[in-house]
Design a protein around this motif. Structure first.
Motif, PDB file in Angstrom:
ATOM      1  N   PHE A 201       1.971  11.040  19.875  1.00  0.00           N
ATOM      2  CA  PHE A 201       1.787  10.077  20.960  1.00  0.00           C
ATOM      3  C   PHE A 201       1.976   8.618  20.550  1.00  0.00           C
ATOM      4  O   PHE A 201       2.223   7.765  21.402  1.00  0.00           O
ATOM      5  CB  PHE A 201       0.372  10.217  21.551  1.00  0.00           C
ATOM      6  CG  PHE A 201       0.077  11.563  22.123  1.00  0.00           C
ATOM      7  CD1 PHE A 201       0.624  11.965  23.336  1.00  0.00           C
ATOM      8  CD2 PHE A 201      -0.754  12.450  21.442  1.00  0.00           C
ATOM      9  CE1 PHE A 201       0.347  13.216  23.859  1.00  0.00           C
ATOM     10  CE2 PHE A 201      -1.043  13.700  21.970  1.00  0.00           C
ATOM     11  CZ  PHE A 201      -0.492  14.084  23.184  1.00  0.00           C
ATOM     12  N   MET A 202       1.817   8.314  19.276  1.00  0.00           N
ATOM     13  CA  MET A 202       1.633   6.921  18.878  1.00  0.00           C
ATOM     14  C   MET A 202       2.916   6.217  18.474  1.00  0.00           C
ATOM     15  O   MET A 202       3.740   6.744  17.741  1.00  0.00           O
ATOM     16  CB  MET A 202       0.625   6.831  17.734  1.00  0.00           C
ATOM     17  CG  MET A 202      -0.771   7.287  18.104  1.00  0.00           C
ATOM     18  SD  MET A 202      -1.506   6.346  19.465  1.00  0.00           S
ATOM     19  CE  MET A 202      -1.733   4.749  18.684  1.00  0.00           C
ATOM     20  N   LYS A 203       3.052   4.991  18.973  1.00  0.00           N
ATOM     21  CA  LYS A 203       4.059   4.042  18.543  1.00  0.00           C
ATOM     22  C   LYS A 203       3.344   2.740  18.224  1.00  0.00           C
ATOM     23  O   LYS A 203       2.151   2.586  18.481  1.00  0.00           O
ATOM     24  CB  LYS A 203       5.112   3.837  19.635  1.00  0.00           C
ATOM     25  CG  LYS A 203       5.915   5.083  19.979  1.00  0.00           C
ATOM     26  CD  LYS A 203       6.830   5.483  18.842  1.00  0.00           C
ATOM     27  CE  LYS A 203       7.680   6.686  19.202  1.00  0.00           C
ATOM     28  NZ  LYS A 203       8.544   7.111  18.067  1.00  0.00           N
ATOM     29  N   VAL A 204       4.082   1.769  17.717  1.00  0.00           N
ATOM     30  CA  VAL A 204       3.486   0.489  17.378  1.00  0.00           C
ATOM     31  C   VAL A 204       3.064  -0.294  18.621  1.00  0.00           C
ATOM     32  O   VAL A 204       2.262  -1.220  18.538  1.00  0.00           O
ATOM     33  CB  VAL A 204       4.465  -0.346  16.518  1.00  0.00           C
ATOM     34  CG1 VAL A 204       5.616  -0.886  17.362  1.00  0.00           C
ATOM     35  CG2 VAL A 204       3.729  -1.476  15.797  1.00  0.00           C
TER      36      VAL A 204
ATOM     37  N   GLN B 193       0.830  -1.205   0.000  1.00  0.00           N
ATOM     38  CA  GLN B 193       0.000   0.000   0.000  1.00  0.00           C
ATOM     39  C   GLN B 193       0.870   1.263   0.000  1.00  0.00           C
ATOM     40  O   GLN B 193       1.867   1.351   0.724  1.00  0.00           O
ATOM     41  CB  GLN B 193      -0.922   0.013   1.220  1.00  0.00           C
ATOM     42  CG  GLN B 193      -1.865  -1.172   1.276  1.00  0.00           C
ATOM     43  CD  GLN B 193      -2.590  -1.402  -0.040  1.00  0.00           C
ATOM     44  OE1 GLN B 193      -3.242  -0.512  -0.567  1.00  0.00           O
ATOM     45  NE2 GLN B 193      -2.466  -2.614  -0.573  1.00  0.00           N
ATOM     46  N   PRO B 194       0.511   2.265  -0.816  1.00  0.00           N
ATOM     47  CA  PRO B 194       1.291   3.505  -0.868  1.00  0.00           C
ATOM     48  C   PRO B 194       1.411   4.148   0.502  1.00  0.00           C
ATOM     49  O   PRO B 194       0.419   4.294   1.225  1.00  0.00           O
ATOM     50  CB  PRO B 194       0.476   4.390  -1.823  1.00  0.00           C
ATOM     51  CG  PRO B 194      -0.320   3.431  -2.646  1.00  0.00           C
ATOM     52  CD  PRO B 194      -0.647   2.286  -1.726  1.00  0.00           C
ATOM     53  N   GLY B 195       2.629   4.516   0.871  1.00  0.00           N
ATOM     54  CA  GLY B 195       2.856   5.186   2.145  1.00  0.00           C
ATOM     55  C   GLY B 195       3.051   4.262   3.319  1.00  0.00           C
ATOM     56  O   GLY B 195       3.401   4.716   4.408  1.00  0.00           O
ATOM     57  N   MET B 196       2.811   2.967   3.142  1.00  0.00           N
ATOM     58  CA  MET B 196       2.956   2.018   4.246  1.00  0.00           C
ATOM     59  C   MET B 196       4.427   1.679   4.441  1.00  0.00           C
ATOM     60  O   MET B 196       5.122   1.325   3.487  1.00  0.00           O
ATOM     61  CB  MET B 196       2.158   0.751   3.957  1.00  0.00           C
ATOM     62  CG  MET B 196       1.975  -0.146   5.156  1.00  0.00           C
ATOM     63  SD  MET B 196       0.787   0.514   6.349  1.00  0.00           S
ATOM     64  CE  MET B 196      -0.760   0.152   5.533  1.00  0.00           C
ATOM     65  N   GLN B 197       4.897   1.792   5.683  1.00  0.00           N
ATOM     66  CA  GLN B 197       6.292   1.531   5.998  1.00  0.00           C
ATOM     67  C   GLN B 197       6.384   0.416   7.038  1.00  0.00           C
ATOM     68  O   GLN B 197       5.639   0.416   8.019  1.00  0.00           O
ATOM     69  CB  GLN B 197       6.953   2.792   6.569  1.00  0.00           C
ATOM     70  CG  GLN B 197       6.884   4.020   5.679  1.00  0.00           C
ATOM     71  CD  GLN B 197       7.772   3.896   4.468  1.00  0.00           C
ATOM     72  OE1 GLN B 197       8.794   3.219   4.521  1.00  0.00           O
ATOM     73  NE2 GLN B 197       7.388   4.548   3.382  1.00  0.00           N
ATOM     74  N   PRO B 198       7.311  -0.543   6.867  1.00  0.00           N
ATOM     75  CA  PRO B 198       7.491  -1.566   7.895  1.00  0.00           C
ATOM     76  C   PRO B 198       8.106  -0.953   9.153  1.00  0.00           C
ATOM     77  O   PRO B 198       8.840   0.030   9.078  1.00  0.00           O
ATOM     78  CB  PRO B 198       8.453  -2.556   7.237  1.00  0.00           C
ATOM     79  CG  PRO B 198       9.199  -1.740   6.226  1.00  0.00           C
ATOM     80  CD  PRO B 198       8.215  -0.711   5.730  1.00  0.00           C
ATOM     81  N   VAL B 199       7.769  -1.510  10.300  1.00  0.00           N
ATOM     82  CA  VAL B 199       8.308  -1.008  11.561  1.00  0.00           C
ATOM     83  C   VAL B 199       8.717  -2.187  12.425  1.00  0.00           C
ATOM     84  O   VAL B 199       8.083  -3.251  12.393  1.00  0.00           O
ATOM     85  CB  VAL B 199       7.272  -0.112  12.290  1.00  0.00           C
ATOM     86  CG1 VAL B 199       6.005  -0.863  12.610  1.00  0.00           C
ATOM     87  CG2 VAL B 199       7.856   0.503  13.543  1.00  0.00           C
ATOM     88  N   SER B 200       9.783  -2.016  13.176  1.00  0.00           N
ATOM     89  CA  SER B 200      10.297  -3.072  14.039  1.00  0.00           C
ATOM     90  C   SER B 200       9.368  -3.298  15.220  1.00  0.00           C
ATOM     91  O   SER B 200       8.870  -2.353  15.832  1.00  0.00           O
ATOM     92  CB  SER B 200      11.700  -2.697  14.541  1.00  0.00           C
ATOM     93  OG  SER B 200      12.194  -3.678  15.428  1.00  0.00           O
ATOM     94  N   MET B 201       9.138  -4.589  15.549  1.00  0.00           N
ATOM     95  CA  MET B 201       8.243  -4.932  16.658  1.00  0.00           C
ATOM     96  C   MET B 201       8.590  -6.332  17.155  1.00  0.00           C
ATOM     97  O   MET B 201       8.905  -7.217  16.365  1.00  0.00           O
ATOM     98  CB  MET B 201       6.789  -4.907  16.171  1.00  0.00           C
ATOM     99  CG  MET B 201       5.748  -5.230  17.230  1.00  0.00           C
ATOM    100  SD  MET B 201       4.112  -5.534  16.505  1.00  0.00           S
ATOM    101  CE  MET B 201       4.356  -7.167  15.767  1.00  0.00           C
TER     102      MET B 201
END
Length: 249
Positions: free
Chosen positions: A211-214, A155-163
């Protein structure tokens, strides 16, 4: 979760925000080398074969504590015919074939809003959308998980994030899109997808970027994972509506 102008919510049913133009991902970053964050984890090697209905494993408003309101129009049981019509699939025919191949047994989705809505979000609260899907066998769940992850990543703009991992396997993504209400504060979406045995669940949070994180989305996913593992009670929720998803949503 209130709809944002130019925002089309689609499956992984009604979870992914799509738009023609999206901002950069929020500033979630991996832990520094040599430093392991203290997070609650569950056994990744356990693969239970879970019984229907899928609604047993979805997070309920009672699991969240006080100050949450159920989004009734977004709370519904999903069967293969309805789910195949969602934008996750190229066509309803393609969706029906894939779901049959995966041994799809059914799903359930719901959403929660914080009391105070956008005003609360501007002070650190957030919206939640979540859903779970059951398959006849773990192999089908793994195939569905791989498909959903590929769809989300594309999806456009979607970035993977570490979790830290949830379930047997998991993936997390972040996207910024629009603002919170009429404010100038950017809205950020975090999405977690995980597979545990023959179950696949998806969680989406929407909050104010400062405020938001994964972590919030992961904590919600962890509740579903614990239900799948028998570590939390998993009652069938009381039906709230007879809504069915519109084609393409």
């Amino acid at each position: 979760m209130p709809r944002v102008p130019a925002l089309a919510l689609c499956a992984i049913a009604s979870l992914l925000p799509l738009a023609a133009a999206c901002g950069d991902g929020a500033a979630d970053t991996p832990a520094a080398p040599g430093k392991t964050p203290t997070v609650e984890t569950t056994n990744p090697g356990v693969s239970p074969r879970l019984d229907p209905p899928a609604s047993k494993y979805v997070v309920r408003v009672e699991d969240l504590g006080t100050n949450w309101i159920t989004d009734i129009p977004s709370t519904l049981t999903v069967d293969a015919a309805a789910y195949a019509q969602t934008a996750v699939f190229k066509s309803s025919g393609d969706g029906e074939k894939l779901l049959k191949d995966w041994g799809y047994q059914g799903g359930y989705q719901t959403g929660y809003s914080p009391e105070g809505r956008d005003t609360a979000v501007l002070n650190g609260a957030y919206y939640i959308r979540t859903e779970c899907h059951l398959f006849a066998q773990e192999a089908g769940a793994k195939q569905a998980y791989d498909y959903f992850v590929k769809f989300a990543a594309g999806q456009p703009g979607m970035q993977p994030v570490s979790m830290a991992r949830v379930g047997n396997q998991s993936a997390a993504y972040v996207m910024t899109l629009g603002t919170i209400g009429k404010s100038s504060i950017a809205a950020v979406y975090h999405q977690v997808i995980f597979q545990r045995g023959n179950l696949v669940c998806v969680v989406l949070t929407k909050g104010a970027e400062p405020f938001m994180k994964v972590d919030a989305a992961r904590d919600i996913a962890l509740i579903s994972d614990k239900k799948a593992l028998g570590q939390l009670d998993a009652p069938v929720p009381t039906p709230t509506s007879n809504y069915t998803p519109a084609a393409g949503n």
